[in-house]
Write an enzyme that holds these catalytic residues in place. Structure first.
Site, PDB file in Angstrom:
ATOM      1  N   SER A 251      -2.373   5.647  -1.932  1.00 43.02           N
ATOM      2  CA  SER A 251      -2.525   4.752  -3.545  1.00 43.02           C
ATOM      3  C   SER A 251      -4.096   4.530  -3.081  1.00 43.02           C
ATOM      4  CB  SER A 251      -1.655   3.419  -3.317  1.00 43.02           C
ATOM      5  OG  SER A 251      -0.407   3.879  -3.209  1.00 43.02           O
TER       6      SER A 251
ATOM      7  N   ASN B 241      -9.904   0.434  -2.331  1.00 47.12           N
ATOM      8  CA  ASN B 241      -9.461   0.866  -1.179  1.00 47.12           C
ATOM      9  C   ASN B 241      -8.462   2.018  -1.089  1.00 47.12           C
ATOM     10  OD1 ASN B 241      -8.939   0.489   1.706  1.00 47.12           O
ATOM     11  ND2 ASN B 241      -6.970  -0.547   1.426  1.00 47.12           N
TER      12      ASN B 241
ATOM     13  N   HIS C 242      -4.994   3.294   0.765  1.00 42.17           N
ATOM     14  CA  HIS C 242      -3.841   2.923   1.599  1.00 42.17           C
ATOM     15  C   HIS C 242      -2.661   4.078   1.593  1.00 42.17           C
ATOM     16  CE1 HIS C 242      -1.480   0.029   3.885  1.00 42.17           C
ATOM     17  NE2 HIS C 242      -0.449   0.547   3.110  1.00 42.17           N
TER      18      HIS C 242
ATOM     19  N   GLY D   9     -13.637   8.627   9.119  1.00 46.12           N
ATOM     20  CA  GLY D   9     -14.642   8.835   7.857  1.00 46.12           C
ATOM     21  C   GLY D   9     -13.935  10.199   7.291  1.00 46.12           C
TER      22      GLY D   9
ATOM     23  N   LEU E 154      -3.640  -8.972   1.305  1.00 44.41           N
ATOM     24  CA  LEU E 154      -3.557  -7.602   1.586  1.00 44.41           C
ATOM     25  C   LEU E 154      -2.807  -6.394   1.091  1.00 44.41           C
ATOM     26  CD1 LEU E 154      -5.004  -6.106   4.481  1.00 44.41           C
ATOM     27  CD2 LEU E 154      -2.666  -6.543   5.515  1.00 44.41           C
ATOM     28  N   ASP E 155      -3.662  -5.260   0.809  1.00 41.54           N
ATOM     29  CA  ASP E 155      -3.029  -3.934   0.202  1.00 41.54           C
ATOM     30  C   ASP E 155      -2.083  -4.433  -1.175  1.00 41.54           C
ATOM     31  OD1 ASP E 155      -3.918  -2.571   2.186  1.00 41.54           O
ATOM     32  OD2 ASP E 155      -2.284  -2.973   3.864  1.00 41.54           O
TER      33      ASP E 155
ATOM     34  N   ARG F 266     -10.767  -4.020   8.692  1.00 38.37           N
ATOM     35  CA  ARG F 266     -11.027  -5.589   8.611  1.00 38.37           C
ATOM     36  C   ARG F 266     -10.105  -6.413   7.438  1.00 38.37           C
ATOM     37  NH1 ARG F 266     -13.359  -8.391  12.008  1.00 38.37           N
ATOM     38  NH2 ARG F 266     -14.376  -9.927  10.494  1.00 38.37           N
ATOM     39  N   ILE F 267      -9.554  -7.372   7.723  1.00 41.63           N
ATOM     40  CA  ILE F 267      -9.272  -8.405   6.736  1.00 41.63           C
ATOM     41  C   ILE F 267     -10.166  -9.133   6.103  1.00 41.63           C
ATOM     42  CG2 ILE F 267      -7.646 -10.270   5.981  1.00 41.63           C
ATOM     43  CD1 ILE F 267      -5.752  -9.110   8.097  1.00 41.63           C
TER      44      ILE F 267
HETATM   45  C1  GRF Z   1      -6.837   6.532   5.928  1.00 42.68           C
HETATM   46  O1  GRF Z   1      -5.219   6.876   6.342  1.00 42.68           O
HETATM   47  C2  GRF Z   1      -6.697   5.333   4.955  1.00 42.68           C
HETATM   48  O2  GRF Z   1      -5.737   5.334   4.117  1.00 42.68           O
HETATM   49  C3  GRF Z   1      -6.764   3.951   5.686  1.00 42.68           C
HETATM   50  O3  GRF Z   1      -7.397   4.291   6.731  1.00 42.68           O
HETATM   51  C4  GRF Z   1      -7.387   5.717   7.095  1.00 42.68           C
HETATM   52  C5  GRF Z   1      -8.868   6.156   7.464  1.00 42.68           C
HETATM   53  O4  GRF Z   1      -8.992   7.511   7.666  1.00 42.68           O
HETATM   54  N1  GRF Z   1      -7.114   3.041   5.013  1.00 42.68           N
HETATM   55  P1  GRF Z   1     -10.481   8.297   7.791  1.00 42.68           P
HETATM   56  O5  GRF Z   1     -11.243   7.251   8.438  1.00 42.68           O
HETATM   57  O6  GRF Z   1     -11.078   7.855   6.205  1.00 42.68           O
HETATM   58  O7  GRF Z   1     -10.276   9.555   8.292  1.00 42.68           O
END
Ligand code: GRF
Length: 214
Positions: free
Chosen positions: A143, A114, A116, A19, A151-152, A98-99
């Protein structure tokens, strides 16, 4: 448009782990005047560290353990019920591992984002840091994108990059990319909250102009 300039954009944040992006959003709200309000934090993992961050900030939390609904469609339906209780203007995936079903994605079309850890469309999927190093790339990044059924793959709202050092390891790179994420995620949410970014016919529109990268 997602929100007027005066009204804070209401968010529901979905997490599975640490988080730190959630924390960056909370800090940007409390310290930098990000015009948003986190209505609730929802996790599919009961002991996700991010839930403690939410509790500390006085934000309602909910756990929807995916193991209790092995069927993806049924799980996502449960999730929609919990999220919609808060009627968010934006659903923020912040390390939600999760997908998602096409039904879920369609339900939140244009208000589901999201982050990524790669310069999309390059390096979708997992273990991006190690894969980028292995490929001998000179740059890596993160991004923020609208979520689509693939996905992504959704249209990119914001991204930023770092140059890769010669001594870089997957761990150091991950750390640097995380710091980048903590800047660009609140920034992208600010643009959305200010009504500067929209998804129009599958493309990102910034200040009423389509962007080049979508
Ligand atoms: C991050 O690297 C984000 O890009 C990916 O999951 C990770 C989450 O990290 N989707 P955090 O739980 O916010 O520390």
């Amino acid at each position: 448009m997602l929100s007027s300039e005066q009204t804070p954009l209401s968010l529901v944040v979905l997490i599975s782990g640490r988080g730190s992006n959630l924390q960056a959003i909370l800090d940007a709200i409390s310290e930098e005047g990000l015009p948003a309000r986190v209505e609730a934090v929802i996790s599919n993992v009961p002991d996700a560290q991010g839930l403690l961050r939410a509790k500390k900030a006085g934000i309602p939390t909910a756990v929807k353990d995916h193991r209790k609904w092995p069927q993806r469609e049924l799980y996502d339906q449960q999730l929609i019920k919990v999220i919609d209780h808060y009627a968010p203007g934006l659903v923020v995936l912040a390390g939600f591992m999760r997908i998602l079903t096409p039904q879920f994605v369609a339900h939140y079309s244009g208000r589901l984002i999201n982050i990524h850890p790669s310069l999309l469309p390059a390096y979708r999927g997992l273990n991006t840091h190690a894969r980028v190093l292995e490929a001998g790339e000179t740059h890596h990044g993160a991004s923020v994108h609208f979520v689509t059924a693939e996905l992504d793959s959704g249209p990119v709202i914001h991204q930023d990059s770092v140059a890769i050092n010669r001594e870089e390891t997957a761990a150091t790179l991950q750390h640097r990319i995380h710091r980048l994420e903590h800047k660009i995620y609140p920034q992208a949410i600010r643009w959305l909250a200010e009504g500067r970014v929209e998804l129009v016919e599958g493309k990102v529109v910034v200040d009423h102009r389509p962007t080049a990268n979508t």
